[in-house]
Design an enzyme around this catalytic site. Structure first.
Site, mmCIF file in Angstrom:
data_model
loop_
_atom_site.group_PDB
_atom_site.id
_atom_site.type_symbol
_atom_site.label_atom_id
_atom_site.label_comp_id
_atom_site.label_asym_id
_atom_site.label_seq_id
_atom_site.Cartn_x
_atom_site.Cartn_y
_atom_site.Cartn_z
ATOM 1 N N SER A 117 0.847 -1.195 0.000
ATOM 2 C CA SER A 117 0.000 0.000 0.000
ATOM 3 C C SER A 117 0.878 1.238 0.000
ATOM 4 C CB SER A 117 -0.882 0.015 1.251
ATOM 5 O OG SER A 117 -1.555 1.251 1.346
ATOM 6 N N TYR B 276 -1.448 -0.452 10.162
ATOM 7 C CA TYR B 276 -1.709 -0.895 8.779
ATOM 8 C C TYR B 276 -0.441 -0.705 7.932
ATOM 9 C CZ TYR B 276 -3.792 -1.098 4.103
ATOM 10 O OH TYR B 276 -4.066 -1.427 2.797
HETATM 11 P P1 NDP Z 1 -11.574 -5.598 -0.487
HETATM 12 O O1 NDP Z 1 -12.103 -5.442 0.893
HETATM 13 O O2 NDP Z 1 -12.513 -5.417 -1.630
HETATM 14 O O3 NDP Z 1 -10.858 -6.996 -0.639
HETATM 15 C C1 NDP Z 1 -10.164 -7.610 0.416
HETATM 16 C C2 NDP Z 1 -10.109 -9.085 0.126
HETATM 17 O O4 NDP Z 1 -9.380 -9.737 1.177
HETATM 18 C C3 NDP Z 1 -11.487 -9.715 0.055
HETATM 19 O O5 NDP Z 1 -11.515 -10.607 -1.011
HETATM 20 C C4 NDP Z 1 -11.596 -10.458 1.377
HETATM 21 O O6 NDP Z 1 -12.390 -11.613 1.176
HETATM 22 C C5 NDP Z 1 -10.140 -10.845 1.589
HETATM 23 N N1 NDP Z 1 -9.849 -11.189 2.974
HETATM 24 C C6 NDP Z 1 -9.979 -10.452 4.099
HETATM 25 N N2 NDP Z 1 -9.644 -11.182 5.174
HETATM 26 C C7 NDP Z 1 -9.309 -12.411 4.724
HETATM 27 C C8 NDP Z 1 -8.885 -13.610 5.340
HETATM 28 N N3 NDP Z 1 -8.732 -13.721 6.662
HETATM 29 N N4 NDP Z 1 -8.625 -14.692 4.562
HETATM 30 C C9 NDP Z 1 -8.779 -14.619 3.213
HETATM 31 N N5 NDP Z 1 -9.175 -13.504 2.574
HETATM 32 C C10 NDP Z 1 -9.439 -12.426 3.324
HETATM 33 O O7 NDP Z 1 -10.374 -4.560 -0.579
HETATM 34 P P2 NDP Z 1 -9.191 -4.382 -1.658
HETATM 35 O O8 NDP Z 1 -9.477 -5.097 -2.901
HETATM 36 O O9 NDP Z 1 -8.925 -2.944 -1.693
HETATM 37 O O10 NDP Z 1 -7.987 -5.082 -0.891
HETATM 38 C C11 NDP Z 1 -7.057 -5.935 -1.518
HETATM 39 C C12 NDP Z 1 -5.655 -5.592 -1.028
HETATM 40 O O11 NDP Z 1 -5.318 -4.286 -1.483
HETATM 41 C C13 NDP Z 1 -5.507 -5.564 0.493
HETATM 42 O O12 NDP Z 1 -4.286 -6.192 0.838
HETATM 43 C C14 NDP Z 1 -5.436 -4.082 0.818
HETATM 44 O O13 NDP Z 1 -4.724 -3.833 2.002
HETATM 45 C C15 NDP Z 1 -4.723 -3.560 -0.418
HETATM 46 N N6 NDP Z 1 -4.855 -2.125 -0.674
HETATM 47 C C16 NDP Z 1 -6.074 -1.562 -0.960
HETATM 48 C C17 NDP Z 1 -6.169 -0.203 -1.179
HETATM 49 C C18 NDP Z 1 -7.467 0.465 -1.470
HETATM 50 O O14 NDP Z 1 -7.517 1.711 -1.484
HETATM 51 N N7 NDP Z 1 -8.545 -0.244 -1.733
HETATM 52 C C19 NDP Z 1 -4.987 0.654 -1.133
HETATM 53 C C20 NDP Z 1 -3.767 -0.043 -0.862
HETATM 54 C C21 NDP Z 1 -3.711 -1.382 -0.651
HETATM 55 P P3 NDP Z 1 -13.322 -12.324 2.261
HETATM 56 O O15 NDP Z 1 -13.891 -11.242 3.130
HETATM 57 O O16 NDP Z 1 -14.340 -13.014 1.403
HETATM 58 O O17 NDP Z 1 -12.425 -13.273 2.976
#
Ligand code: NDP
Length: 245
Positions: free
Chosen positions: A142, A155
């Site tokens: 991030s 974070y």
């Molecule tokens: P979302 O919340 O849309 O996606 C997060 C994903 O992580 C979901 O598919 C969720 O699926 C999964 N997840 C959460 N906890 C678990 C777990 N314990 N086991 C397996 N899967 C898990 O957000 P983003 O797409 O934005 O996030 C994706 C990545 O991008 C993350 O690492 C986030 O930190 C990073 N990021 C995002 C930014 C943004 O602005 N959106 C900026 C910078 C980085 P489920 O709940 O079904 O398990």
């Protein structure tokens, strides 16, 4: 192997946002995608949608906090398709807060998912990559790790832990493995729903409305790194909205 077609790519956090966008794009370009996350309904719908468009997708309920779940995801790739070319360690949560608030459970949760989850991915895929003699880790970090601001300490720390782990992995990998980190800025996803502080969640949602770029932009960056020839290692990509300070 150059390009994307024919590669077997496992993605954690594939049920929404960046992971879902990556799955759709990579499948469109001919990859077999192995989808992992906790929400089985979302994974099923996504896999069905990819297959209906002529793509190849398998899915498995995966909680990255559980090492055996991540091993099972990697096993699904190797058992069903005979190999794993890429693991995208993408699952993540962002229950951000001020340190003074002592939301220690949220700190633990971020370490468990954002750091240990990635380590579980490395532990599951590294032996497979070593056996095969090729493999590629793509880890989602991030921009929060590049500019530390109040509320983001843990974070950002979790993402920077993975930055260090990724560089260590690259140093130890030798010439046969590739390690890419992608640092997105504000991306329009469901990430704010993981925020337990309601004021910060509303702020996060407002920032996303104001400036976020689509998840497809990050998927394109992942696809770029994956498509390079085996001896080309795209180390680090930072991709943020132009409006982000
Ligand atoms: P979302 O919340 O849309 O996606 C997060 C994903 O992580 C979901 O598919 C969720 O699926 C999964 N997840 C959460 N906890 C678990 C777990 N314990 N086991 C397996 N899967 C898990 O957000 P983003 O797409 O934005 O996030 C994706 C990545 O991008 C993350 O690492 C986030 O930190 C990073 N990021 C995002 C930014 C943004 O602005 N959106 C900026 C910078 C980085 P489920 O709940 O079904 O398990």
């Amino acid at each position: 192997m150059t390009g994307i077609a024919g590669k077997v790519i496992a993605i954690t956090g594939a049920s929404s946002g960046i992971g879902e966008a990556a799955a759709r794009l990579l499948a469109e370009r001919g990859a077999v995608v192995i989808l992992g996350a906790r929400r089985s309904d979302r994974l099923e719908t996504l896999a069905a949608s990819i297959v209906s468009k002529g793509g190849e997708a398998s899915h498995l309920v995966t909680d990255v906090r559980r090492r055996d779940n991540v091993v099972a995801l990697v096993d699904l790739a190797t058992d069903r398709y005979g190999k794993l070319d890429v693991l995208i360690n993408n699952a993540g949560i962002a229950p951000i807060s001020l340190l003074d608030d002592l939301r220690v459970d949220d700190w633990d949760a971020m370490i468990d998912v954002n750091v240990k989850g990635v380590l579980h991915g490395i532990a599951a895929a590294l032996p497979v990559f070593r056996r095969q003699g090729f493999g590629h880790f793509v880890n989602t970090l991030s921009t929060a790790g590049l500019k530390i601001v109040p509320t983001m300490a843990v974070y950002a720390g979790s993402k920077n832990a993975v930055r260090a782990i990724s560089e260590g992995l690259r140093q130890e990998s030798g010439s046969s493995l590739r390690v890419t980190t992608i640092s997105p800025g504000y991306v329009d996803t469901e990430l704010p729903s993981s925020m337990t502080d309601s004021a910060l969640r509303e702020q996060g949602q407002a920032s996303m409305k104001a400036m976020a770029i689509p998840a497809s932009a990050i998927a394109e960056a992942m696809a770029f790194a994956i498509a390079q020839p085996n001896n080309v290692d795209v180390g680090e990509i930072v991709i943020r909205p132009t409006a982000q300070a």
